[in-house]
Design a protein around this motif. Structure first.
Motif, PDB file in Angstrom:
ATOM      1  N   ALA A 108       0.812  -1.215   0.000  1.00 56.95           N
ATOM      2  CA  ALA A 108       0.000   0.000   0.000  1.00 56.95           C
ATOM      3  C   ALA A 108       0.844   1.264   0.000  1.00 56.95           C
ATOM      4  N   GLU A 109       2.014   1.219   0.637  1.00 61.29           N
ATOM      5  CA  GLU A 109       2.836   2.429   0.740  1.00 61.29           C
ATOM      6  C   GLU A 109       3.787   2.582  -0.445  1.00 61.29           C
ATOM      7  N   SER A 110       4.594   1.566  -0.733  1.00 61.23           N
ATOM      8  CA  SER A 110       5.550   1.689  -1.838  1.00 61.23           C
ATOM      9  C   SER A 110       4.900   1.431  -3.190  1.00 61.23           C
ATOM     10  N   ASN A 302      -9.766 -10.267   2.802  1.00 66.23           N
ATOM     11  CA  ASN A 302      -8.343 -10.572   2.782  1.00 66.23           C
ATOM     12  C   ASN A 302      -7.643  -9.918   3.970  1.00 66.23           C
ATOM     13  N   TYR A 303      -6.739 -10.675   4.597  1.00 65.51           N
ATOM     14  CA  TYR A 303      -5.851 -10.100   5.611  1.00 65.51           C
ATOM     15  C   TYR A 303      -4.423 -10.507   5.271  1.00 65.51           C
ATOM     16  N   ASN A 343       3.567  -4.688   9.085  1.00 65.73           N
ATOM     17  CA  ASN A 343       2.369  -4.063   8.527  1.00 65.73           C
ATOM     18  C   ASN A 343       1.190  -5.027   8.528  1.00 65.73           C
ATOM     19  N   ASP A 344       0.013  -4.427   8.550  1.00 66.37           N
ATOM     20  CA  ASP A 344      -1.250  -5.157   8.463  1.00 66.37           C
ATOM     21  C   ASP A 344      -2.071  -4.556   7.345  1.00 66.37           C
ATOM     22  N   PHE A 345      -2.701  -5.422   6.553  1.00 70.78           N
ATOM     23  CA  PHE A 345      -3.461  -4.982   5.392  1.00 70.78           C
ATOM     24  C   PHE A 345      -4.778  -5.750   5.343  1.00 70.78           C
ATOM     25  N   PHE A 346      -5.889  -5.025   5.438  1.00 64.24           N
ATOM     26  CA  PHE A 346      -7.225  -5.613   5.406  1.00 64.24           C
ATOM     27  C   PHE A 346      -7.936  -5.160   4.133  1.00 64.24           C
ATOM     28  N   ARG A 371      -1.881  -0.385   7.808  1.00 63.06           N
ATOM     29  CA  ARG A 371      -1.063   0.264   8.823  1.00 63.06           C
ATOM     30  C   ARG A 371       0.323  -0.354   8.768  1.00 63.06           C
ATOM     31  N   GLY A 372       1.325   0.500   8.552  1.00 62.79           N
ATOM     32  CA  GLY A 372       2.693   0.020   8.458  1.00 62.79           C
ATOM     33  C   GLY A 372       3.617   0.809   9.359  1.00 62.79           C
ATOM     34  N   GLY A 373       4.493   0.108  10.055  1.00 65.91           N
ATOM     35  CA  GLY A 373       5.453   0.743  10.936  1.00 65.91           C
ATOM     36  C   GLY A 373       6.881   0.494  10.478  1.00 65.91           C
ATOM     37  N   HIS A 374       7.753   1.473  10.692  1.00 66.04           N
ATOM     38  CA  HIS A 374       9.161   1.389  10.311  1.00 66.04           C
ATOM     39  C   HIS A 374       9.990   1.910  11.484  1.00 66.04           C
ATOM     40  N   TRP A 375      10.980   1.146  11.927  1.00 64.09           N
ATOM     41  CA  TRP A 375      11.804   1.575  13.052  1.00 64.09           C
ATOM     42  C   TRP A 375      13.184   0.928  12.971  1.00 64.09           C
ATOM     43  N   GLY A 376      14.121   1.462  13.742  1.00 61.04           N
ATOM     44  CA  GLY A 376      15.495   0.984  13.699  1.00 61.04           C
ATOM     45  C   GLY A 376      15.922   0.349  15.006  1.00 61.04           C
ATOM     46  N   GLU A 377      16.832  -0.598  14.911  1.00 62.80           N
ATOM     47  CA  GLU A 377      17.332  -1.298  16.086  1.00 62.80           C
ATOM     48  C   GLU A 377      18.845  -1.493  15.948  1.00 62.80           C
ATOM     49  N   VAL A 378      19.609  -0.938  16.902  1.00 63.70           N
ATOM     50  CA  VAL A 378      21.056  -1.101  16.910  1.00 63.70           C
ATOM     51  C   VAL A 378      21.401  -2.396  17.637  1.00 63.70           C
TER      52      VAL A 378
END
Length: 727
Positions: A108-110, A302-303, A343-346, A371-378
């Motif tokens: 959905a986003e890209s 669809n999920y 992300n979750d897509f309904f 709904r999509g989340g993006h985050w970083g982890e060191v």
């Protein structure tokens, strides 16, 4: 006794045939809402299950469709497994609407489909329809150059099974199995398939380890069909999207610098886990109801759940950029970190279709929420024994998409069909949080995303088709709109903060086709006229995304020719060619300085769009030299392309011609069939690169532009073999 068994078999056979017919008719309703038929005035190609099954098992779906008109494909790792991409008429993957059983697969986003995330999809499909141009209305991201409509295999009346084992060059091994119960008493059926594949890839770090599972539980009773479908794709692949610097390409075309670092003794090393990791789960529930022979109603829920991360080893990073205190030492260090996403897509859609001898009408609604989340982890910092550091970036996107369409095909006479298709889409998108480089120059307020936008689009289509004997003549005009993607928005917010506009296109198609007993010919003229088209600048974001900008006016105009000839029962030829102009009316590039703090306009005027060859051609010959055997040779020519929109020869991808040879032999057994296949890819061992990207910087003092590029070399001669048993 034998007579009784024979009578029983004769009694069952009509039921099986009727059940098969009902199943295929009801299942086809699921995808017919977005499919064209023989009388729809749009340009399309259809690929059946047999042809998909005969493709190289290491190839993703784009590679399996490579011989279709106007299609160009490549693989980042150089072979078939891994990140593959395709263009159709020069349109990128984010401009191609892709649906599975009527549900969009585009993120959905890209708005991309990352084919490595759904490995071995070709073995699960009963058919693919590729529509070029705007095509028919479909759910999800708007088609802006093409659409690909896929459906999973129909259930048969009898139990079936299949086991395949394949292997070949560069450590490639693929195994798969499938089983179907057929239609059971009470109308139930169950299908399951699994696939596992691995490869070392052609270039360094192009390794892939992938798995997929597909399962269907269905019920068919009279005019009703209920089907639950599950599709899982899981992959771990080496990062290859940086490509190879062009100078390095001529030294070592298998080189990949991803994960390169030096140890304490100064030895060059490569981080082994510089990888892309992603798992995706699709769950679909469909209910279809037929009301007599003319009215059909289909509903699908669809999920989709996706989770993944990219893992990197990076040298000499400023640790304050990752949220560590400025006083902490060392200030610069090697690091291992992950960029994560979930992300979750309904989706819910419903369509109602009416069919008669003179009128077909289909209407439908589609609603989706993402709904999509993006985050970083060191994970590790050289010189720090322990640390407690939260995500240095975290942003969330939410997207809603509600659309409705009404399509009608009216035949006042048997030879004439009038077509109209009206679609309305309402898209809402919000982006909140901060991106991965927001601490690069300090946490400025403008680096925080606070984007909230709603778009309303009306997309009409209309056309006429005349058909008589084996002849078909058609013409159509369509209007389409497409919203910008997440990367388009966020990279421009961080850059010049330009207001990225939606794209608009008017697509005019006109074609002629003839189908005879031994000869088939077709010609199609197209003009795709763009307003505010989003085009790649040639730069990539840190996660491999192609950064884009609007250009006021551009066009793709061309002719597509196809021919098939079967002079003998054991010999036939296929060919197609596309000749096109893909141009920007007046192009200005905005080039950053060496510090990426300012941009400077550079005017080029009328230019050719990047990665849009003016000539694409294919020829294929197939021979049946013996009973149960076939041999096929094909050749594909792709004309010169450019890595950006400036038409500079230094940034050109040279034209190339690639050939392939395949052979198969089938042995009929007492129960089932045994089949052996062999595939020779890049038969003439041609060394070429098929795509790439470029970077550039501007020196305001001298006015000079410095450029560099990354290219994707394709593997030389490579071989795959497959053994398959089916019953």
């Amino acid at each position: 006794m034998k007579k009784s068994l024979l009578l029983a078999a004769l009694a069952v056979l009509p039921f099986c045939a009727i059940a098969q017919e009902k199943t295929e008719r009801l299942d086809s309703v699921v995808v017919s809402a977005s499919r064209a038929n023989a009388f729809t005035p749009v340009t399309f190609s259809t690929v059946g299950k047999d042809r998909l099954g005969a493709s190289d098992p290491s190839h993703s779906l784009p590679m399996a469709l490579n011989l279709l008109p106007s299609v160009v494909t490549y693989n980042e790792g150089g072979t078939g497994l891994g990140n593959s991409a395709m263009t159709i008429r020069g349109s990128k993957g984010s401009q191609i609407n892709i649906t599975l059983n009527g549900i969009t697969l585009n993120d959905a986003e890209s708005q991309e489909v990352f084919w490595v995330n759904i490995p071995s999809l070709t073995s699960l499909l009963s058919g693919v329809q590729v529509q070029r141009g705007l095509g028919t209305s479909a759910s999800g991201a708007g088609a802006f150059g093409a659409s690909i409509n896929m459906n999973t295999a129909f259930v048969g009346a009898d139990p079936t099974g299949k086991v395949e084992l394949s292997g070949g060059s560069y450590g490639t091994v693929i195994g798969s199995g499938a089983f179907s119960t057929g239609l059971l008493p009470g109308g139930w059926y169950f299908n399951i398939a699994g696939n596992w594949g691995r490869t070392d890839g052609y270039i360094r770090n192009a390794k892939v380890n992938s798995q997929s599972v597909f399962a269907v539980l269905g019920w068919l009773r009279g005019p009703r069909s209920l089907r639950l479908t599950y599709l899982m794709g899981n992959q771990k692949s080496g990062i290859t999207w940086d490509g190879i610097d062009l100078e390095q390409y001529y030294v070592d075309r298998r080189y990949n610098g991803a994960g390169k670092y030096k140890d304490d003794e100064g030895n060059v090393c490569y981080y082994d886990n510089q990888t892309d990791n992603y798992a995706q789960h699709h769950l679909q529930l469909n209910y279809t109801r037929a009301f007599g022979e003319r009215l059909f109603w289909s509903n699908t829920f669809n999920y989709t759940r996706g989770d993944g991360y990219d893992e990197y080893y990076k040298t000499d990073r400023k640790i304050k950029r990752f949220g560590f205190p400025s006083s902490l030492q060392p200030a610069v260090a090697d690091m291992i970190y992950r960029k994560k996403m979930g992300n979750d897509f309904f989706v819910v859609n419903s369509s109602l279709g009416f069919k008669s001898s003179s009128l077909d009408v289909t209407g439908g609604v589609n609603a989706s929420w993402y709904r999509g989340g993006h985050w970083g982890e060191v994970l590790w910092v050289k010189g720090l024994d322990s640390f407690d550091q939260p995500s240095w970036y975290d942003n969330t996107g939410r997207k809603s998409d509600v659309s409705g369409f009404l399509r009608a095909e009216y035949r006042p006479w048997k030879w004439l069909t009038a077509y109209a298709d009206l679609q309305y889409r309402r898209i809402g998108y919000t982006l909140k949080g901060v991106d991965d480089d927001w601490l690069e120059y300090g946490a400025a307020d403008e680096d925080r995303f606070d984007y909230d936008r709603v778009w309303n689009f009306f997309n009409p289509r209309a056309g006429l088709t005349a058909s008589w004997g084996g002849h078909k003549l058609y013409a159509s005009v369509a209007v389409g709109h497409r919203e910008p993607g997440r990367g388009d928005i966020k990279e421009n917010i961080k850059g010049d903060a330009l207001d990225i506009k939606p794209e608009q296109m008017v697509d005019v198609e006109a074609g002629y086709a003839f189908t005879g007993e031994k000869l088939a010919l077709s010609a199609n003229l197209y003009a795709m006229e763009y307003t505010d088209m989003l085009l790649e600048t040639g730069r990539l974001s840190s996660s491999g995304y192609a950064i884009k900008e609007n250009v006021p006016r551009a066009w793709r105009r061309g002719v597509e020719l196809s021919a098939g000839w079967k002079p003998l029962s054991w010999l036939w030829f296929d060919s197609n060619a596309t000749f096109s102009m893909n141009e920007i009316a007046d192009y200005t590039s905005y080039v950053p300085d060496a510090d990426y703090t300012m941009t400077f306009p550079v005017h080029y005027g009328r230019t050719t769009m990047l990665m849009s060859p003016s000539v694409i051609a294919m020829v294929q010959a197939t021979v049946l030299p013996w009973k149960g055997g076939s041999v096929s040779w094909n050749g594909k020519f792709v004309g010169k392309q450019y890595l950006d929109n400036s038409m500079r020869e230094a940034l050109a991808v040279p034209s190339y011609f690639v050939a392939g040879l395949s052979a198969s032999h089938s042995v009929a057994l007492k129960r089932g069939e045994l089949k052996f296949l062999i595939f020779f890819n890049n038969l003439f061992n041609h060394l070429y690169y098929a795509a790439g990207w470029r970077w550039e910087t501007y020196d305001p003092a001298s006015g000079e532009i410095t450029t560099g590029s990354g290219v994707y070399p394709q593997a030389p001669l490579n071989v795959m073999v497959k053994a398959a048993y089916s019953f």
